[in-house]
Scaffold this motif. Structure first.
Motif, short mmCIF file in Angstrom:
data_model
loop_
_atom_site.label_atom_id
_atom_site.label_comp_id
_atom_site.label_asym_id
_atom_site.label_seq_id
_atom_site.Cartn_x
_atom_site.Cartn_y
_atom_site.Cartn_z
N ASP A 16 0.09 3.98 -10.49
CA ASP A 16 -0.07 4.64 -11.79
C ASP A 16 -1.01 3.88 -12.71
O ASP A 16 -1.84 4.50 -13.41
CB ASP A 16 1.30 4.81 -12.46
N ALA A 17 -0.92 2.55 -12.71
CA ALA A 17 -1.79 1.76 -13.59
C ALA A 17 -3.26 1.92 -13.20
O ALA A 17 -4.13 2.09 -14.06
CB ALA A 17 -1.39 0.28 -13.54
N SER A 18 -3.53 1.90 -11.90
CA SER A 18 -4.91 2.06 -11.43
C SER A 18 -5.44 3.46 -11.71
O SER A 18 -6.61 3.65 -12.08
CB SER A 18 -5.00 1.78 -9.92
N LEU A 56 11.83 3.96 2.00
CA LEU A 56 10.64 4.81 1.99
C LEU A 56 9.89 4.74 0.66
O LEU A 56 8.67 4.62 0.63
CB LEU A 56 11.03 6.25 2.28
N GLU A 57 10.63 4.82 -0.41
CA GLU A 57 9.98 4.82 -1.72
C GLU A 57 9.26 3.50 -1.98
O GLU A 57 8.12 3.48 -2.48
CB GLU A 57 11.02 5.07 -2.82
N GLU A 58 9.88 2.40 -1.60
CA GLU A 58 9.27 1.09 -1.78
C GLU A 58 7.99 0.97 -0.95
O GLU A 58 6.97 0.45 -1.43
CB GLU A 58 10.26 0.00 -1.37
N VAL A 85 -2.19 8.06 2.07
CA VAL A 85 -2.73 7.23 0.99
C VAL A 85 -4.20 6.92 1.23
O VAL A 85 -5.02 6.96 0.30
CB VAL A 85 -1.90 5.93 0.85
N ALA A 86 -4.57 6.60 2.48
CA ALA A 86 -5.97 6.33 2.80
C ALA A 86 -6.84 7.56 2.53
O ALA A 86 -7.95 7.46 1.99
CB ALA A 86 -6.11 5.89 4.25
N SER A 87 -6.34 8.72 2.89
CA SER A 87 -7.07 9.97 2.65
C SER A 87 -7.22 10.22 1.16
O SER A 87 -8.29 10.65 0.69
CB SER A 87 -6.32 11.14 3.31
N TYR A 129 1.97 0.95 -0.64
CA TYR A 129 0.73 1.46 -0.08
C TYR A 129 -0.18 2.01 -1.17
O TYR A 129 -1.39 1.80 -1.15
CB TYR A 129 1.01 2.54 0.97
N ARG A 130 0.39 2.71 -2.11
CA ARG A 130 -0.41 3.25 -3.22
C ARG A 130 -1.06 2.13 -4.02
O ARG A 130 -2.22 2.23 -4.42
CB ARG A 130 0.46 4.11 -4.13
N SER A 131 -0.33 1.05 -4.21
CA SER A 131 -0.88 -0.10 -4.93
C SER A 131 -2.02 -0.74 -4.14
O SER A 131 -3.07 -1.08 -4.71
CB SER A 131 0.22 -1.13 -5.19
#
Length: 418
Positions: A323-325, A308-310, A398-400, A315-317
């Motif tokens: 975090d970088a973005s 799940l975490e991966e 994530v899309a939201s 998806y966030r990337s």
């Protein structure tokens, strides 16, 4: 002796599964589909006759092609035409960003320069020298620059397209490759017209005039039905940039649409929806495959569906929420990363999931283990539902979040009031 899943007689629920599969992919327009219609039909036929093993094999191969598909985009144009800025815009990198294509550099060689997408190394943008800076014929130019390696060509100009551009386009057309004319820096034209003629300024009229002039010149040079897209290299959400993206998607092979959709900058709701739809199809296929494997005793137990975490990090990337973005965005908006994170849910999603009723989770896990050992349609349903639900939950969140961060005025207003 029991029959294998690949040769058993079709059951009533096989037809339901085939129907649901067919209806799911019919909901997506052509330019958004990550499977070819031929592959969709093939999987549907296997499901109709209960041939689950072959369906799994086809899905596995399709997913492999989708995940590993390379995409090579050739961008050519004269020095100063905005090539490098255009490449940086498609890569989502500012002119001063790490790995940015240098702008304002005078070409002195016939070397082509590759620029990888910062998050998707399978996507390569090739900066080709303008044909006007060489003495080669268009055919020789294409041969020397390995034209067969590119999926399509983009021919740029910041003023009007010249005879060299038209000759090159016709030579590309003869190879069977697609080409697109991109008129860059239209934001400069709009700005200059607004300043010089504030009383009679009409943006739409100016854009139409620029497009007609470009098309007219190309038609004079015998380019039939030239497609010209007017763009700003500064704002990829404006002018014809979204239309260009949709056109490219529509004309790409199905297996390459996924990587192109993911590579698009998340700067409009339309681009975010494209990414979400592409990933949703992939999630469906992966969930379907997981469900099929659960029909085979013990395979479901061995299969790892708990990363799940991966998955959430990935998806966030994809949507520019890693975090970088977020640090770059916070710097641009002059707010803290913590303030940005306070307006979105995805960074905290796993902690919410972990806080759910542990007894329910243990019971579900127990049922899952039993059904996996037994195999059969109940296991298929459970595995499919779990995999599809969890990943879609992450995807929708994530899309939201990505759409929420498009409303930058909310942060600037609060900053100015504080």
């Amino acid at each position: 002796m029991s029959q294998s899943s690949s040769s058993r007689s079709p059951a009533p629920n096989d037809h339901d599964l085939a129907f649901n599969f067919d209806m799911f992919f019919k909901a997506f327009k052509l330019e958004r589909k990550i499977l070819s219609q031929e592959t969709i039909n093939l999987i549907h036929s296997c499901l109709m006759i209960g041939n689950l093993q072959t369906a799994v094999d086809i899905i596995t191969e399709a997913l492999r092609e989708i995940e590993n598909a390379p995409l090579s985009i050739a961008v050519t144009g004269e020095t100063g035409s905005g090539k490098s800025s255009f490449i940086n815009a498609l890569r989502g990198i500012g002119h001063e960003g790490e790995g940015a294509a240098p702008t304002g550099v005078v070409e002195t060689t016939m070397e082509r320069l590759p620029y990888k997408h910062p998050k998707f190394p399978n996507v390569t943008f090739w900066d080709l020298p303008g044909i006007g800076s060489t003495t080669f014929t268009p055919e020789t130019y294409l041969k020397k620059l390995n034209f067969g390696e590119y999926d399509f060509f983009i021919i740029t100009s910041d003023t009007r397209f010249r005879e060299n551009d038209a000759q090159l386009a016709k030579a590309i057309g003869k190879t069977g490759k697609n080409f697109y004319f991109v008129r860059t820096k239209v934001d400069n034209d709009i700005h200059n017209e607004r300043r010089s003629k504030p009383q009679t300024f009409d943006q739409e009229r100016i854009l139409q005039m620029i497009r007609k002039k470009c098309q007219g010149k190309l038609q004079e040079d015998n380019v039939s039905h030239p497609r010209v897209f007017l763009v700003s290299n500064i704002d990829v959400s404006d002018y014809d940039f979204p239309n260009l993206e949709m056109t490219l998607l529509r004309e790409l092979p199905a297996q390459k649409r996924h990587i192109f959709m993911l590579s698009l900058p998340s700067v409009t709701e339309a681009a975010i929806d494209l990414k979400r739809d592409s990933l949703r199809q992939k999630v469906w296929l992966e969930a379907l495959k997981a469900g099929f494997l659960a029909t085979i005793p013990f395979v479901g137990v061995i299969s790892d569906l708990e990363k799940l975490e991966e998955t959430l990090t990935l998806y966030r990337s994809y949507f520019g929420l890693d975090d970088a973005s977020l640090e770059i965005m916070a710097k641009d908006l002059h707010v803290s990363v913590e303030k940005l994170k306070s307006h979105i849910k995805s960074p905290h999603l796993l902690s919410v999931e972990k806080d759910k009723d542990s007894l329910t989770k243990k019971l579900l896990k127990c049922i899952e283990m039993v059904l996996s050992a037994m195999g059969g349609p109940l296991a298929t349903g459970l595995y499919f539902s779990k995999t599809f639900y969890l990943q879609n939950c992450f995807l929708d969140t994530v899309a939201s979040d990505a759409k929420a961060l498009l409303k930058k005025e909310l942060f600037t207003e609060k900053t100015s009031l504080s």
